[in-house]
Design a protein around this motif. Structure first.
Motif, mmCIF file in Angstrom:
data_model
loop_
_atom_site.group_PDB
_atom_site.id
_atom_site.type_symbol
_atom_site.label_atom_id
_atom_site.label_comp_id
_atom_site.label_asym_id
_atom_site.label_seq_id
_atom_site.Cartn_x
_atom_site.Cartn_y
_atom_site.Cartn_z
ATOM 1 N N ALA A 83 34.250 29.640 34.728
ATOM 2 C CA ALA A 83 34.583 30.051 36.097
ATOM 3 C C ALA A 83 35.748 29.233 36.633
ATOM 4 C CB ALA A 83 33.368 29.910 37.001
ATOM 5 N N ARG A 84 35.755 27.915 36.369
ATOM 6 C CA ARG A 84 36.881 27.067 36.810
ATOM 7 C C ARG A 84 38.176 27.490 36.123
ATOM 8 N NH1 ARG A 84 33.235 22.867 35.565
ATOM 9 N NH2 ARG A 84 31.975 22.403 37.381
ATOM 10 N N SER A 85 38.082 27.786 34.835
ATOM 11 C CA SER A 85 39.265 28.221 34.077
ATOM 12 C C SER A 85 39.814 29.530 34.637
ATOM 13 C CB SER A 85 38.898 28.388 32.601
ATOM 14 O OG SER A 85 39.958 28.949 31.884
ATOM 15 N N GLN A 86 38.935 30.460 34.926
ATOM 16 C CA GLN A 86 39.369 31.740 35.492
ATOM 17 C C GLN A 86 39.987 31.551 36.869
ATOM 18 O OE1 GLN A 86 36.155 34.670 33.334
ATOM 19 N NE2 GLN A 86 36.026 34.491 35.497
ATOM 20 N N ALA A 87 39.419 30.678 37.662
ATOM 21 C CA ALA A 87 39.953 30.430 39.003
ATOM 22 C C ALA A 87 41.350 29.809 38.924
ATOM 23 C CB ALA A 87 39.018 29.527 39.786
ATOM 24 N N SER A 88 41.607 29.042 37.859
ATOM 25 C CA SER A 88 42.919 28.403 37.729
ATOM 26 C C SER A 88 44.029 29.416 37.453
ATOM 27 C CB SER A 88 42.893 27.340 36.626
ATOM 28 O OG SER A 88 42.805 27.951 35.346
ATOM 29 N N HIS A 89 43.696 30.616 36.983
ATOM 30 C CA HIS A 89 44.713 31.662 36.780
ATOM 31 C C HIS A 89 45.328 32.078 38.110
ATOM 32 C CE1 HIS A 89 43.069 31.699 32.841
ATOM 33 N NE2 HIS A 89 42.247 32.732 32.956
ATOM 34 N N GLY A 90 44.533 32.033 39.168
ATOM 35 C CA GLY A 90 45.015 32.422 40.486
ATOM 36 C C GLY A 90 45.041 33.924 40.707
ATOM 37 N N TRP A 91 44.450 34.669 39.832
ATOM 38 C CA TRP A 91 44.444 36.124 39.984
ATOM 39 C C TRP A 91 43.457 36.522 41.079
ATOM 40 C CZ3 TRP A 91 43.390 37.311 34.133
ATOM 41 C CH2 TRP A 91 44.485 36.910 33.376
ATOM 42 N N SER A 92 43.799 37.569 41.787
ATOM 43 C CA SER A 92 42.848 38.137 42.745
ATOM 44 C C SER A 92 42.581 39.586 42.352
ATOM 45 C CB SER A 92 43.380 38.049 44.174
ATOM 46 O OG SER A 92 44.558 38.797 44.304
ATOM 47 N N VAL A 93 41.336 39.945 42.434
ATOM 48 C CA VAL A 93 40.896 41.290 42.054
ATOM 49 C C VAL A 93 40.259 41.915 43.283
ATOM 50 C CG1 VAL A 93 39.452 42.632 40.492
ATOM 51 C CG2 VAL A 93 40.458 40.482 39.709
ATOM 52 N N SER A 94 40.751 43.094 43.661
ATOM 53 C CA SER A 94 40.181 43.780 44.820
ATOM 54 C C SER A 94 38.798 44.309 44.463
ATOM 55 C CB SER A 94 41.075 44.954 45.221
ATOM 56 O OG SER A 94 40.994 45.979 44.235
ATOM 57 N N PRO A 95 37.983 44.559 45.468
ATOM 58 C CA PRO A 95 36.711 45.229 45.180
ATOM 59 C C PRO A 95 37.006 46.585 44.536
ATOM 60 C CG PRO A 95 36.703 44.355 47.409
ATOM 61 C CD PRO A 95 38.100 44.204 46.880
ATOM 62 N N ILE A 96 36.253 46.906 43.517
ATOM 63 C CA ILE A 96 36.489 48.153 42.788
ATOM 64 C C ILE A 96 36.011 49.320 43.644
ATOM 65 C CG2 ILE A 96 34.347 48.210 41.508
ATOM 66 C CD1 ILE A 96 36.223 48.820 39.035
ATOM 67 N N LYS A 97 36.807 50.387 43.640
ATOM 68 C CA LYS A 97 36.490 51.562 44.451
ATOM 69 C C LYS A 97 36.440 52.795 43.576
ATOM 70 C CE LYS A 97 38.767 49.668 48.471
ATOM 71 N NZ LYS A 97 39.934 49.669 49.294
ATOM 72 N N ARG A 98 35.785 53.805 44.086
ATOM 73 C CA ARG A 98 35.743 55.094 43.393
ATOM 74 C C ARG A 98 36.749 56.024 44.061
ATOM 75 N NH1 ARG A 98 31.804 57.364 40.378
ATOM 76 N NH2 ARG A 98 30.281 55.830 41.049
ATOM 77 N N VAL A 99 37.656 56.568 43.279
ATOM 78 C CA VAL A 99 38.592 57.569 43.755
ATOM 79 C C VAL A 99 38.353 58.795 42.885
ATOM 80 C CG1 VAL A 99 41.005 58.192 44.088
ATOM 81 C CG2 VAL A 99 40.269 55.835 44.476
#
Length: 157
Positions: free
Chosen positions: A63-79
């Protein structure tokens, strides 16, 4: 002179019938509740809590390693029938060219899992290539970009 009607006496037969009826109701309610519990139980969170506790520190490090990427992911939506999400880098620019796959699982295990692949449809917006049936799903998402990996789980309705 009219005589008052005598109240009926409770005999041993009546007492036995009341006790049997009471316990019959209790047993029937327990059987119905047990049937509901077994038919709607979707499984366990972890199969072996001891093994999960041994992996806990590794999960925290991931989790710390993933947080260090700095990526942000929006909540997934259905279209329509597609799952759609937006990815951004630490500076807010769109994350383009990521390799994204996911496994959609029904929360109570009523259907088989569905494997999904995602494609970039513009400015860091990714949509599933395959369709996702209507209903509530838990997506286990794997993102790879320039040798970095991220794994996350999100619900979609």
């Amino acid at each position: 002179m009219t005589s008052k009607p005598q109240p009926k006496k409770i005999t041993g037969y009546h007492a036995a019938a009341m006790i049997i009826a009471f316990f019959a109701v209790v047993v029937c309610v327990n059987l119905v509740m047990a049937r509901f519990a077994v038919s709607t139980f979707g499984g366990t969170v972890v199969d072996n809590s001891y093994v999960a506790s041994q992996k806990y520190n590794k999960w925290l490090e991931q989790a710390r390693s993933q947080a260090s990427h700095g990526w942000s992911v929006s909540p997934i939506k259905r279209v329509e029938d597609k799952a759609v999400m937006t990815l951004a880098q630490a500076d807010g620019t769109a994350l383009r060219g990521a390799d994204i796959s996911a496994v959609a699982e029904h929360p109570v295990g009523r259907t088989d899992p569905i494997s999904l692949r995602f494609q970039n449809i513009g400015d860091g917006i990714y949509a599933s290539i395959g369709s996702l049936p209507a209903g509530r799903w838990k997506l286990k998402i794997n993102i790879s970009y320039e040798g970095k990996k991220m794994t996350l789980a999100q619900d979609i309705r």
